[in-house]
Design an enzyme around this catalytic site. Structure first.
Site, mmCIF file in Angstrom:
data_model
loop_
_atom_site.group_PDB
_atom_site.id
_atom_site.type_symbol
_atom_site.label_atom_id
_atom_site.label_comp_id
_atom_site.label_asym_id
_atom_site.label_seq_id
_atom_site.Cartn_x
_atom_site.Cartn_y
_atom_site.Cartn_z
ATOM 1 N N HIS A 21 0.869 -1.328 0.162
ATOM 2 C CA HIS A 21 -0.220 -0.009 -0.030
ATOM 3 C C HIS A 21 0.764 1.479 -0.142
ATOM 4 O O HIS A 21 0.659 2.224 -0.880
ATOM 5 C CB HIS A 21 -0.719 0.180 1.383
ATOM 6 C CG HIS A 21 -1.926 -0.990 1.393
ATOM 7 N ND1 HIS A 21 -2.161 -1.703 2.305
ATOM 8 C CD2 HIS A 21 -2.970 -1.433 0.589
ATOM 9 C CE1 HIS A 21 -3.133 -2.655 2.491
ATOM 10 N NE2 HIS A 21 -3.690 -2.396 1.098
ATOM 11 N N LYS A 45 -17.796 -6.956 7.770
ATOM 12 C CA LYS A 45 -16.282 -7.625 7.891
ATOM 13 C C LYS A 45 -15.757 -7.679 9.220
ATOM 14 O O LYS A 45 -15.653 -6.431 9.824
ATOM 15 C CB LYS A 45 -15.407 -7.042 6.776
ATOM 16 C CG LYS A 45 -14.662 -7.912 5.848
ATOM 17 C CD LYS A 45 -14.015 -7.072 4.793
ATOM 18 C CE LYS A 45 -12.713 -7.650 4.389
ATOM 19 N NZ LYS A 45 -12.285 -6.853 3.238
ATOM 20 N N ARG A 94 -2.147 -5.950 -8.425
ATOM 21 C CA ARG A 94 -0.882 -6.938 -8.190
ATOM 22 C C ARG A 94 -0.606 -8.124 -9.173
ATOM 23 O O ARG A 94 0.068 -8.141 -9.634
ATOM 24 C CB ARG A 94 -1.138 -7.629 -6.795
ATOM 25 C CG ARG A 94 -0.973 -6.487 -5.726
ATOM 26 C CD ARG A 94 -1.371 -7.156 -4.465
ATOM 27 N NE ARG A 94 -2.731 -7.445 -4.567
ATOM 28 C CZ ARG A 94 -3.475 -7.815 -3.404
ATOM 29 N NH1 ARG A 94 -2.982 -7.643 -2.228
ATOM 30 N NH2 ARG A 94 -4.845 -8.064 -3.417
ATOM 31 N N SER A 132 -3.304 -8.097 2.965
ATOM 32 C CA SER A 132 -3.405 -7.781 4.394
ATOM 33 C C SER A 132 -3.941 -9.011 4.869
ATOM 34 O O SER A 132 -3.807 -9.391 6.179
ATOM 35 C CB SER A 132 -4.555 -6.437 4.686
ATOM 36 O OG SER A 132 -4.110 -5.333 4.206
HETATM 37 O O1 PNS Z 1 -9.135 -3.212 0.739
HETATM 38 P P1 PNS Z 1 -10.514 -3.857 0.159
HETATM 39 O O2 PNS Z 1 -11.177 -4.559 1.215
HETATM 40 O O3 PNS Z 1 -10.104 -4.599 -1.310
HETATM 41 O O4 PNS Z 1 -11.166 -2.566 -0.563
HETATM 42 C C1 PNS Z 1 -12.373 -2.776 -1.187
HETATM 43 C C2 PNS Z 1 -13.237 -1.383 -1.223
HETATM 44 C C3 PNS Z 1 -13.260 -0.576 -0.058
HETATM 45 C C4 PNS Z 1 -12.577 -0.367 -2.370
HETATM 46 C C5 PNS Z 1 -14.763 -1.533 -1.945
HETATM 47 O O5 PNS Z 1 -15.202 -2.672 -1.123
HETATM 48 C C6 PNS Z 1 -15.549 -0.368 -1.646
HETATM 49 O O6 PNS Z 1 -15.597 0.598 -2.112
HETATM 50 N N1 PNS Z 1 -16.564 -0.344 -0.979
HETATM 51 C C7 PNS Z 1 -17.419 0.821 -0.532
HETATM 52 C C8 PNS Z 1 -18.972 0.303 -0.952
HETATM 53 C C9 PNS Z 1 -19.125 0.531 -2.439
HETATM 54 O O7 PNS Z 1 -19.017 1.763 -2.877
HETATM 55 N N2 PNS Z 1 -19.648 -0.497 -3.158
HETATM 56 C C10 PNS Z 1 -20.020 -0.306 -4.245
HETATM 57 C C11 PNS Z 1 -19.052 -0.691 -5.359
HETATM 58 S S1 PNS Z 1 -18.750 -2.327 -5.676
#
Ligand code: PNS
Length: 168
Positions: A21, A45, A94, A132
């Site tokens: 990150h 989560k 990645r 993570s």
């Molecule tokens: O680190 P992560 O868990 O891969 O991040 C995922 C994240 C936070 C980018 C994604 O889950 C997100 O944007 N969640 C917010 C809810 C949202 O906007 N959902 C609609 C798009 S799928």
């Protein structure tokens, strides 16, 4: 429409932030004058680290880096984007295994808000395998994660381990 050169929002769970990150943030700062690290509060989560701790550790890990802001958000990412005056979502890519989820996320976000654009950056090869989730697992089984995370994260995890071992 907000100026796309203003800021990129780097969303994620960051549970915990790791060196991959940090590498992506350094790279993004060579393109964008501002990077907003947006930490998702996701009640569905189960997190290892509480939200304020995650935010604090990100701030400490990025201390001295100009152009970085750290915020938490809940709900839709596009709503956070709009409220922060940004339209660029920054994500790390990645490997091919990331592609399907990232592709879906980027198209969903653009469907929800047509101005939203996703920029993908690839980390240095030495960080490609970091996640993570795997770091949490190694830590849970007593493994050494010191070479995967910034020093403040390692210090916090070590502190927790020592508190837990004193309780046992
Ligand atoms: O680190 P992560 O868990 O891969 O991040 C995922 C994240 C936070 C980018 C994604 O889950 C997100 O944007 N969640 C917010 C809810 C949202 O906007 N959902 C609609 C798009 S799928």
């Amino acid at each position: 429409m907000s100026d796309p050169r203003t800021a990129a929002v780097y969303p994620g769970s960051f549970d915990p932030i790791h060196l991959g990150h940090v590498d992506i943030i350094h790279r993004a700062l060579t393109i964008f004058p501002k990077v907003i690290v947006a930490v998702l509060e996701n009640p569905e989560k189960r997190a290892l680290l509480e939200m304020p701790v995650r935010v604090k550790l990100i701030r400490e890990s990025l201390a001295g880096l100009a152009g970085v802001e750290v915020a938490s958000f809940s709900g839709l990412l596009v709503d956070f984007l709009r409220s922060s005056g940004a339209r660029v979502v920054l994500r790390g890519m990645r490997a091919v295994s990331d592609f399907e989820f990232e592709f879906q996320l980027s198209l969903f976000n653009r469907r929800l808000w047509a101005d939203a654009e996703t920029v993908f950056l690839t980390p240095n090869e030495e960080f490609v395998y970091l996640s993570s989730r795997v770091i949490r697992e190694i830590w849970a089984f007593g493994g050494d994660v010191s070479s995967f995370v910034p020093a403040p994260v390692y210090a916090e995890l070590t502190r927790r381990r020592s508190v837990a071992s004193h309780r046992a």
